[in-house]
Design an enzyme around this catalytic site. Structure first.
Site, PDB file in Angstrom:
ATOM      1  N   GLU A 256       1.201  -1.753  -0.463  1.00  0.00           N
ATOM      2  CA  GLU A 256       0.188  -0.060  -0.049  1.00  0.00           C
ATOM      3  C   GLU A 256       0.605   1.390  -0.096  1.00  0.00           C
ATOM      4  O   GLU A 256       0.857   2.011  -0.590  1.00  0.00           O
ATOM      5  CB  GLU A 256      -1.212   0.193   1.522  1.00  0.00           C
TER       6      GLU A 256
ATOM      7  N   GLN B 203      -8.550  -2.255  -1.126  1.00  0.00           N
ATOM      8  CA  GLN B 203      -9.461  -3.142  -0.632  1.00  0.00           C
ATOM      9  C   GLN B 203      -9.949  -3.083   0.540  1.00  0.00           C
ATOM     10  O   GLN B 203     -11.386  -3.898   0.044  1.00  0.00           O
ATOM     11  CB  GLN B 203      -8.265  -4.385   0.026  1.00  0.00           C
ATOM     12  N   PHE B 204      -9.708  -2.879   2.086  1.00  0.00           N
ATOM     13  CA  PHE B 204     -10.782  -2.716   2.798  1.00  0.00           C
ATOM     14  C   PHE B 204      -9.570  -1.192   3.457  1.00  0.00           C
ATOM     15  O   PHE B 204      -7.975  -1.029   3.700  1.00  0.00           O
ATOM     16  CB  PHE B 204     -10.212  -3.912   4.094  1.00  0.00           C
ATOM     17  N   ALA B 205      -9.946  -0.783   4.027  1.00  0.00           N
ATOM     18  CA  ALA B 205      -9.801   0.835   4.428  1.00  0.00           C
ATOM     19  C   ALA B 205      -8.753   0.333   5.051  1.00  0.00           C
ATOM     20  O   ALA B 205      -7.974   1.228   6.003  1.00  0.00           O
ATOM     21  CB  ALA B 205     -10.870   1.865   5.467  1.00  0.00           C
ATOM     22  N   ASP B 206      -9.475  -0.424   5.975  1.00  0.00           N
ATOM     23  CA  ASP B 206      -8.455  -0.816   7.692  1.00  0.00           C
ATOM     24  C   ASP B 206      -6.801  -1.369   6.925  1.00  0.00           C
ATOM     25  O   ASP B 206      -6.002  -0.899   7.999  1.00  0.00           O
ATOM     26  CB  ASP B 206      -8.769  -2.217   8.188  1.00  0.00           C
ATOM     27  N   PHE B 207      -6.632  -1.477   5.628  1.00  0.00           N
ATOM     28  CA  PHE B 207      -5.591  -1.760   4.966  1.00  0.00           C
ATOM     29  C   PHE B 207      -4.523  -0.380   5.441  1.00  0.00           C
ATOM     30  O   PHE B 207      -3.654  -0.422   4.568  1.00  0.00           O
ATOM     31  CB  PHE B 207      -5.206  -2.809   4.124  1.00  0.00           C
TER      32      PHE B 207
ATOM     33  N   HIS C 291     -11.608  -5.997   9.162  1.00  0.00           N
ATOM     34  CA  HIS C 291     -11.625  -5.818   7.904  1.00  0.00           C
ATOM     35  C   HIS C 291     -12.979  -4.439   8.183  1.00  0.00           C
ATOM     36  O   HIS C 291     -13.896  -4.572   7.321  1.00  0.00           O
ATOM     37  CB  HIS C 291     -12.696  -7.089   7.160  1.00  0.00           C
TER      38      HIS C 291
END
Length: 659
Positions: free
Chosen positions: A398, A420-424, A465
């Protein structure tokens, strides 16, 4: 030291000599000014001039260079006016950052130089983005980026090399291996004989070059540049050199053994080259004195110009207005009245696809976004329409991809990055908050990047996630944060986000993707930032929310028709529509703010404070804030239901109504 002239003419041999001598003489002057307190800090490149000058002279003026703080020779080789450099170091208005940053923390499009940030690593990915833009436009150019051996320990270094290798980008990764990262010697930084050996792991070429031999540096880099322009590919260069002064002047060099310092002192790139040119008859002692006199006069003249310039005058309005690039919003209405009942996820896909047609150099990047269509299938079917050059699968890195997006912007191209997910996004946090957010304020460069953030709980996805982490970014000046709740808003606001030259975090609640539908125009259209939507009108309470909170509020309010409310959907969190909030509170006298994020430090806290400061005399009750439980997002449904604020909102609403 052995020099091989090859087919270089006397003019080029002299050019390389004066190219090294000028930054050395500037440095010597700066060290005097530092002791006099006339500049605040200095990072010395004495002993490393051959690398900066040799690389810069091998590149064309149209090719970008991304230097570090010991690469003064890059700036002087590109003929940047010295008065502006001196003004930069003194924090004057005519400096490249207008007093907002120091040292070489700046860029200049005029001279195709992109300076470093203190976090070092991201500039390697920025070089990838610049090179990617050149490659996509079929421009036969090279991008050169510098780093020290210490920064090769950072993850960004490895991510950037991997991206460049996978995409075959024309980047020269230049490592100045000068023996020490501040006081840490190389044997405590890495455990391989040569850093150039790391290239093997990424499937790219490498070279080891004597960084104190100007002719070797210039000839080998020039040869490589010509080859890379013919056949684009990345190459890792390790320049063996030494740092003759402290990391910065306050550090000193007591940690360096005297014997080592003396050995490298004998390898000084300028004195050795000068002796060679004198022996070869290319230079005479008279020439040397004349060249030094000319450089001295140039330094003194330009230094006086910088000294004569007054101190920066504070203009608070100007400071605030230049955090963001000016954006002249153009309202675009749908060409026809044709609409269809559309899911949230499809509205985003439509908006993205129509923007791809509208901006023919818009690039989409992310994990699995190409043939697979992304984990939420938003870019499904895009590859046949736009090709893999514009819809790009990325490695799982990222940070490098956000930096690559920054590089694309510097080289004039827009991009949308899908987390892919905001968490990442935590893995790409550094370049977002330290590069994208600050770049316009620092040196007037836009960051034309949209980062899509599938977020939110309620779907049993657990702690990694399910976060809705908008507050990480609303806190950071220079970023815009968008958080739609309806398909109509999602499509129109995404189009605006892509048009906006500023960095935009675009939050998409994945729990809404396939559960919410609404009428959406088939044609392209835009919606303005900073304009909240009043979904319900009433006189008893103001309810302010956004994202999934809008739908929770609507559901609860249906159960309580006796509670007459103004329901405000914020739509964008930065910029924030405080006018709509204040006007509603002044009418109702009561406010409740609902957010899905955990309560402490969230957007609700700021709205509450703003209302207290601006509408206190209109309030008939304390402001209520409702958010999720102060825990990570749990997985099991009973735990997640308790975590989310929906049920607590109902209780708080009734309590406020009865106050």
């Amino acid at each position: 030291m052995r020099y091989h002239v090859g087919d270089l003419e006397h003019e080029k041999l002299l050019d390389l000599y004066t190219g090294m001598l000028k930054p050395r003489m500037i440095e010597e002057k700066m060290l005097i000014l530092l002791r006099q307190g006339k500049i605040s800090k200095w990072f010395s490149g004495i002993g490393q001039e051959a690398i900066s000058v040799g690389v810069a002279k091998a590149l064309k003026e149209s090719e970008y260079i991304l230097p570090m703080h010991r690469n003064l020779g890059v700036f002087t080789a590109r003929n940047i006016p010295l008065n502006r450099l001196f003004a930069q170091w003194q924090g004057k208005q005519s400096g490249f950052t207008q007093g907002r940053d120091r040292s070489f923390h700046f860029g200049t499009q005029e001279y195709k130089i992109v300076g470093m940030i203190s976090h070092l690593g991201p500039q390697l990915g920025v070089a990838d983005g610049i090179a990617l833009a050149d490659m996509l436009r079929r421009k036969k150019r090279v991008t050169a980026v510098f780093t020290g051996e210490g920064a090769t320990s950072e993850g960004d270094f490895h991510e950037a090399l991997n991206v460049a290798s996978v995409w075959n980008l024309p980047v020269l990764f230049c490592i100045e291996n000068n023996g020490y990262g501040l006081s840490t010697p190389t044997n405590e930084q890495y455990n391989c004989e040569h850093l150039a050996d790391r290239a093997k792991g990424y499937g790219i070429e490498s070279r080891i070059i004597d960084g104190n031999n100007i002719l070797e540096v210039y000839a080998k880099v020039d040869e490589l540049c010509k080859a890379i322009r013919r056949r684009p590919r990345p190459v890792l260069l390790e320049f063996k050199t030494f740092r003759m002064r402290g990391h910065e002047e306050a550090s000193g060099t007591k940690y360096v053994p005297d014997k080592l310092m003396k050995e490298w002192g004998k390898k000084d790139p300028i004195s050795n080259y000068e002796s060679f040119l004198l022996e070869e008859g290319v230079l005479t002692e008279e020439n040397v004195e004349a060249i030094k006199q000319d450089i001295t006069e140039e330094i003194n003249t330009n230094l006086q110009m910088a000294f004569d310039e007054p101190e920066v005058l504070l203009n608070e309005t100007k400071e605030l207005s230049e955090v963001y690039q000016d954006f002249n919003y153009q309202n675009v209405e749908p060409e026809s009245n044709e609409s269809e009942n559309t899911r949230f996820v499809d509205a985003i896909s439509q908006g993205l696809e129509q923007s791809m047609y509208r901006h023919n150099e818009l690039i989409i990047m992310g994990q699995d976004v190409a043939d697979y269509g992304g984990v939420f299938k938003i870019t499904e079917g895009f590859v046949p329409k736009f090709g893999k050059s514009r819809v790009r699968n990325t490695p799982i890195c990222e940070s490098a991809i956000v930096s690559t997006a920054m590089g694309l912007s510097i080289n004039g191209m827009k991009s949308v990055v899908e987390m892919q997910f905001a968490d990442f996004v935590s893995s790409g946090f550094n370049p977002i908050v330290n590069y994208l957010a600050k770049v316009h304020y620092r040196w007037n460069e836009k960051a034309d990047v949209v980062i899509r953030m599938p977020c939110g709980g309620g779907v049993g996805a657990g702690p990694f996630h399910s976060q809705t982490n908008e507050a990480w970014f609303t806190k950071t000046p220079g970023l815009k944060v968008v958080y739609p709740a309806s398909p109509y808003d999602a499509k129109g606001l995404l189009a605006t986000a892509i048009n906006d030259p500023n960095p935009v975090l675009f939050f998409e609640h994945k729990g809404l993707y396939r559960s919410i539908k609404g009428d959406v125009p088939k044609d392209y259209y835009t919606l303005p930032f900073g304009k909240a939507k009043l979904l319900k009108e009433g006189n008893a309470i103001t309810v302010v929310t956004y994202g999934a909170g809008v739908h929770w509020a609507l559901e609860i309010l249906e159960k309580h028709p006796e509670i007459d409310v103004d329901l405000v959907d914020l739509r964008t969190l930065q910029p924030l529509d405080t006018e709509t909030i204040f006007n509603s509170v002044k009418k109702t006298g009561k406010l409740i703010v609902l957010q899905e994020d955990t309560l402490f430090g969230g957007i609700a806290s700021d709205i509450s404070a703003l209302v207290m400061e601006n509408c206190f005399e209109f309030l008939d009750a304390p402001v209520k804030r409702v958010g999720s439980l102060e825990t990570p997002v749990p997985f099991a449904k009973p735990l997640e239901t308790n975590y989310l604020p929906k049920n607590r909102f109902e209780s708080a609403l009734i309590e406020l109504y009865q106050y």
